[in-house]
Write a protein that holds these residues in place. Structure first.
Motif, PDB file in Angstrom:
ATOM      1  N   MET A   1     -15.041 -28.203  -8.803  1.00 11.71           N
ATOM      2  CA  MET A   1     -14.223 -27.552  -9.825  1.00 11.71           C
ATOM      3  C   MET A   1     -13.125 -26.703  -9.172  1.00 11.71           C
ATOM      4  O   MET A   1     -11.986 -26.716  -9.585  1.00 11.71           O
ATOM      5  CB  MET A   1     -15.190 -26.806 -10.758  1.00 11.71           C
ATOM      6  N   GLU A   2     -13.476 -26.016  -8.027  1.00 13.39           N
ATOM      7  CA  GLU A   2     -12.475 -25.148  -7.406  1.00 13.39           C
ATOM      8  C   GLU A   2     -11.264 -25.938  -6.907  1.00 13.39           C
ATOM      9  O   GLU A   2     -10.123 -25.518  -7.088  1.00 13.39           O
ATOM     10  CB  GLU A   2     -13.067 -24.322  -6.253  1.00 13.39           C
TER      11      GLU A   2
ATOM     12  N   GLN B   1     -10.042 -28.733  -7.969  1.00 13.05           N
ATOM     13  CA  GLN B   1      -9.254 -29.171  -9.127  1.00 13.05           C
ATOM     14  C   GLN B   1      -8.431 -28.006  -9.677  1.00 13.05           C
ATOM     15  O   GLN B   1      -7.250 -28.153 -10.000  1.00 13.05           O
ATOM     16  CB  GLN B   1     -10.248 -29.663 -10.197  1.00 13.05           C
ATOM     17  N   PHE B   2      -9.063 -26.843  -9.753  1.00 14.77           N
ATOM     18  CA  PHE B   2      -8.379 -25.666 -10.271  1.00 14.77           C
ATOM     19  C   PHE B   2      -7.239 -25.249  -9.339  1.00 14.77           C
ATOM     20  O   PHE B   2      -6.139 -24.918  -9.792  1.00 14.77           O
ATOM     21  CB  PHE B   2      -9.374 -24.509 -10.445  1.00 14.77           C
TER      22      PHE B   2
ATOM     23  N   TRP C   1      -4.252 -27.386  -9.822  1.00 15.36           N
ATOM     24  CA  TRP C   1      -3.538 -26.989 -11.048  1.00 15.36           C
ATOM     25  C   TRP C   1      -2.735 -25.709 -10.804  1.00 15.36           C
ATOM     26  O   TRP C   1      -1.562 -25.620 -11.155  1.00 15.36           O
ATOM     27  CB  TRP C   1      -4.558 -26.776 -12.173  1.00 15.36           C
ATOM     28  N   LEU C   2      -3.391 -24.735 -10.148  1.00 15.06           N
ATOM     29  CA  LEU C   2      -2.744 -23.438  -9.967  1.00 15.06           C
ATOM     30  C   LEU C   2      -1.534 -23.532  -9.046  1.00 15.06           C
ATOM     31  O   LEU C   2      -0.500 -22.897  -9.301  1.00 15.06           O
ATOM     32  CB  LEU C   2      -3.764 -22.436  -9.406  1.00 15.06           C
TER      33      LEU C   2
ATOM     34  N   ARG D   1       1.449 -24.322 -10.780  1.00 19.46           N
ATOM     35  CA  ARG D   1       1.957 -23.277 -11.668  1.00 19.46           C
ATOM     36  C   ARG D   1       2.630 -22.132 -10.920  1.00 19.46           C
ATOM     37  O   ARG D   1       3.426 -21.396 -11.482  1.00 19.46           O
ATOM     38  CB  ARG D   1       0.807 -22.705 -12.522  1.00 19.46           C
ATOM     39  N   LEU D   2       2.268 -21.952  -9.664  1.00 20.14           N
ATOM     40  CA  LEU D   2       2.796 -20.812  -8.909  1.00 20.14           C
ATOM     41  C   LEU D   2       4.144 -21.155  -8.294  1.00 20.14           C
ATOM     42  O   LEU D   2       4.328 -22.221  -7.722  1.00 20.14           O
ATOM     43  CB  LEU D   2       1.823 -20.408  -7.802  1.00 20.14           C
ATOM     44  N   HIS D   3       5.082 -20.249  -8.439  1.00 18.03           N
ATOM     45  CA  HIS D   3       6.338 -20.377  -7.728  1.00 18.03           C
ATOM     46  C   HIS D   3       6.170 -19.641  -6.406  1.00 18.03           C
ATOM     47  O   HIS D   3       5.285 -18.814  -6.250  1.00 18.03           O
ATOM     48  CB  HIS D   3       7.466 -19.732  -8.522  1.00 18.03           C
TER      49      HIS D   3
ATOM     50  N   HIS E   1       7.379 -16.810  -3.677  1.00 16.00           N
ATOM     51  CA  HIS E   1       7.746 -15.416  -3.901  1.00 16.00           C
ATOM     52  C   HIS E   1       8.318 -14.930  -2.577  1.00 16.00           C
ATOM     53  O   HIS E   1       7.769 -15.223  -1.522  1.00 16.00           O
ATOM     54  CB  HIS E   1       6.499 -14.615  -4.295  1.00 16.00           C
ATOM     55  N   ARG E   2       9.435 -14.208  -2.644  1.00 13.89           N
ATOM     56  CA  ARG E   2      10.122 -13.841  -1.400  1.00 13.89           C
ATOM     57  C   ARG E   2       9.245 -13.015  -0.470  1.00 13.89           C
ATOM     58  O   ARG E   2       9.446 -12.997   0.734  1.00 13.89           O
ATOM     59  CB  ARG E   2      11.437 -13.103  -1.703  1.00 13.89           C
ATOM     60  N   ARG E   3       8.237 -12.331  -1.008  1.00 17.91           N
ATOM     61  CA  ARG E   3       7.360 -11.523  -0.170  1.00 17.91           C
ATOM     62  C   ARG E   3       6.204 -12.309   0.434  1.00 17.91           C
ATOM     63  O   ARG E   3       5.482 -11.804   1.283  1.00 17.91           O
ATOM     64  CB  ARG E   3       6.792 -10.367  -0.982  1.00 17.91           C
ATOM     65  N   LEU E   4       6.019 -13.534  -0.045  1.00 19.08           N
ATOM     66  CA  LEU E   4       4.849 -14.317   0.347  1.00 19.08           C
ATOM     67  C   LEU E   4       5.245 -15.266   1.477  1.00 19.08           C
ATOM     68  O   LEU E   4       5.790 -16.334   1.247  1.00 19.08           O
ATOM     69  CB  LEU E   4       4.374 -15.093  -0.884  1.00 19.08           C
TER      70      LEU E   4
ATOM     71  N   PRO F   1      -1.319 -19.238  -1.246  1.00 19.24           N
ATOM     72  CA  PRO F   1      -2.590 -19.922  -1.427  1.00 19.24           C
ATOM     73  C   PRO F   1      -2.576 -21.278  -0.693  1.00 19.24           C
ATOM     74  O   PRO F   1      -1.569 -21.956  -0.663  1.00 19.24           O
ATOM     75  CB  PRO F   1      -2.655 -20.144  -2.938  1.00 19.24           C
TER      76      PRO F   1
ATOM     77  N   ALA G   1      -3.561 -15.074   2.838  1.00 20.45           N
ATOM     78  CA  ALA G   1      -2.128 -15.044   2.558  1.00 20.45           C
ATOM     79  C   ALA G   1      -1.458 -14.038   3.484  1.00 20.45           C
ATOM     80  O   ALA G   1      -2.102 -13.115   3.986  1.00 20.45           O
ATOM     81  CB  ALA G   1      -1.892 -14.658   1.110  1.00 20.45           C
TER      82      ALA G   1
ATOM     83  N   LEU H   1     -13.488 -24.862 -15.764  1.00 24.79           N
ATOM     84  CA  LEU H   1     -12.090 -25.167 -15.422  1.00 24.79           C
ATOM     85  C   LEU H   1     -11.149 -24.678 -16.512  1.00 24.79           C
ATOM     86  O   LEU H   1     -10.142 -24.016 -16.238  1.00 24.79           O
ATOM     87  CB  LEU H   1     -11.922 -26.680 -15.203  1.00 24.79           C
TER      88      LEU H   1
ATOM     89  N   ALA I   1      -1.255 -14.171  -4.503  1.00 23.47           N
ATOM     90  CA  ALA I   1      -1.325 -14.529  -3.085  1.00 23.47           C
ATOM     91  C   ALA I   1      -2.568 -15.342  -2.736  1.00 23.47           C
ATOM     92  O   ALA I   1      -2.652 -15.900  -1.649  1.00 23.47           O
ATOM     93  CB  ALA I   1      -1.281 -13.259  -2.234  1.00 23.47           C
ATOM     94  N   GLY I   2      -3.526 -15.406  -3.641  1.00 21.80           N
ATOM     95  CA  GLY I   2      -4.739 -16.154  -3.332  1.00 21.80           C
ATOM     96  C   GLY I   2      -5.865 -15.720  -4.236  1.00 21.80           C
ATOM     97  O   GLY I   2      -5.642 -15.042  -5.243  1.00 21.80           O
TER      98      GLY I   2
ATOM     99  N   THR J   1     -12.491 -18.881  -6.376  1.00 18.45           N
ATOM    100  CA  THR J   1     -12.945 -19.358  -7.674  1.00 18.45           C
ATOM    101  C   THR J   1     -14.335 -19.947  -7.534  1.00 18.45           C
ATOM    102  O   THR J   1     -14.542 -20.860  -6.737  1.00 18.45           O
ATOM    103  CB  THR J   1     -11.962 -20.413  -8.222  1.00 18.45           C
TER     104      THR J   1
END
Lengths: 316, 316
Positions: free
Chosen positions: A1-2, A4-5, A8-9, A12-14, A16-19, A23, A28, B95, B117-118, B121
């Motif tokens: 499950m992790e 797969q999640f 998906w995540l 969804r995440l863009h 980030h200039r600080r990163l 993930p 990180a 999920l 950042a992370g 799950t």
């Protein structure tokens, strides 16, 4: 499950200039105002999954909860600085349990010079859950990541593998000192810690490095505990059908049990030879167990024959 | 149980050269190699205590789990940078639940420019628990702490209080922008966010500042939701004995309900007068509800009479 999640995540995440590193790695890396780089990792351990509270000294559980985070920092070759500790405690005996958990983790924090910076302590009707977030610093060479393995690199590991359920999964030594020494004094291309299984974590490192790896089966350092489990398993089999030998079974444990918390590393070939000959981590052993290759996927090699190897391990 | 545990833990913890500000404030402040100061805070929310999963849209729960951390950063006047999110999910529907929690927290993260950042799950046999750790940066004036209130300072609060159970405890606005503006442009001596109860959190601020405070009861901004609850409560009372008025009962909710996530601030008297007259946070209202005094403890004042006030709120 992790997995797969996470897939998906990550969509969804863009960025980030600080990163600097997000993930997908063991931790990180954030660039803070003022220019310092902060390495951050978090692990949530739960009763029934990561430990069994009714059979385990809570001090070992508290120690483990911090140690798994230190192992993630080790995989990044980051120096630990601080940790915050959150507890969800069953109502009954909550205070004593909290104290025992900390009696276990405080000596480890002190030994690794980790400041306990805060936390959140709660009681509830559920079982015990412990969440620790650790903060580290990168050293002069920057973080060690999962992305740098190249075809031709040797595949090195610290320590031995398999059977961690016999105790190592609680009492292991996070390979922080080993990782810092190797990353500072040698040329290491990539690294990951083995939390879910040697073959599974190696497959993850390969995926992030866009390459594959061949494991020389006869070179894998198999822990004594893996042999003990394998022996007990074969003693319990009454079947007349051909069974795997104890050695084969122990190897299977080494490749898939997980929670060894050893380092899996990629190093250029000449560097690897020097490391194996010098053994700079003694008494912790460095072993060469194969090589990275251009073809994606995992492979097992023995007596000249190379076959695919299915990654196995703990899927969350 | 938490306060007892924290007292025990603070005795066990030594200072650490990297820890500029440790357990005891809303967040810790770490000095990293390279000189950056990193503000770190963590909150663990559990089903049955911080939310009721079977009666609440998981998106509001995910949002709250991040928002409470942002509120802690606001209390330090720190600028949010990043967060890590750990989940312990019941097996069934894990999920979808994880996705819904993130659908709730991601828009808030984006609005506050927080990098995810992370995280970690997990599924287990227990109820839902969410642990978030947030990282922030101090601004040029350094962190706002709980320790700087002085006798003679005015006691200011943002927004209104009481009855947050009617929805605000899930959907509140973390006062990040307010805190950054006040700390940058005005002279604020101390601050805390109201998570457990106006009187209880004020008592904590006073304890760290080694002073006391007098609340002018008629000045406390009582939320509409607190009046609604008070009205329902008095409608349900059949007793002939004298009951507190609805207004008194609503005030009681304002002083002790908690989860308002408003700021409680100490400001020098002249500065406070200017803030009240200028209202720089509009439409968020700043209210002067009393003053800090040298005598330790909390006091309530009305019509010239001053009586002790017992701090009330949520004890973990």
């Amino acid at each position: 499950m992790e997995s797969q999640f996470i897939a998906w995540l990550r969509q969804r995440l863009h960025g980030h200039r600080r990163l600097l590193l997000g993930p997908g790695d063991d931790a990180a890396v954030l660039r803070l105002a003022g220019g310092s780089d902060c390495v951050i990792t978090t692990d949530l351990l739960t009763d029934g999954v990561d430990f069994l509270l009714d059979r385990t000294d809570p001090r070992r559980i508290g120690r483990k909860a911090l140690a798994v985070n230190l192992s993630d920092l080790a995989a990044m070759a980051a120096r630990p600085v601080a940790a915050v500790v959150s507890l969800a405690l069953p109502h009954e005996g909550a205070l004593e349990l909290a104290q025992n958990l900390f009696e276990g983790l405080l000596p480890l924090a002190e030994r690794f010079d980790v400041a306990i910076a805060g936390g959140d302590t709660n009681t509830w009707c559920g079982p015990l859950a412990i969440s620790i977030t650790a903060i580290g610093e990168t050293t002069a060479r920057g973080p060690l990541t999962r992305t740098g393995a190249r075809a031709g690199d040797r595949l090195l590991v610290t320590g031995d593998f398999g059977g961690s359920i016999r105790g190592k999964h609680l009492d292991f030594e996070p390979r922080v000192a080993a990782a810092l020494l190797l990353h500072e004094q040698f040329d290491i291309h990539a690294g990951i810690d083995c939390s879910d299984g040697l073959s599974l974590d190696l497959a993850r490192l390969c995926a992030e490095s866009a390459c594959g790896a061949v494991i020389d089966l006869d070179c894998v350092p198999v822990a004594k505990a893996a042999f003990e489990i394998a022996e007990e398993e074969s003693a319990g089999v009454a079947s007349e059908a051909p069974q795997p030998t104890v050695a084969e079974n122990a190897l299977r444990h080494a490749l898939g049990d997980g929670e060894d918390f050893e380092l899996i590393l990629a190093a250029p070939s000449r560097q690897a030879a020097e490391l194996i000959s010098r053994q700079p981590l003694a008494p912790v052993r460095l072993t060469d167990i194969g090589e990275f290759v251009a073809d994606r996927g995992l492979w097992q090699r023995r007596a000249g024959s190379v076959l695919p190897l299915k990654p196995r391990g703990w899927e969350h």
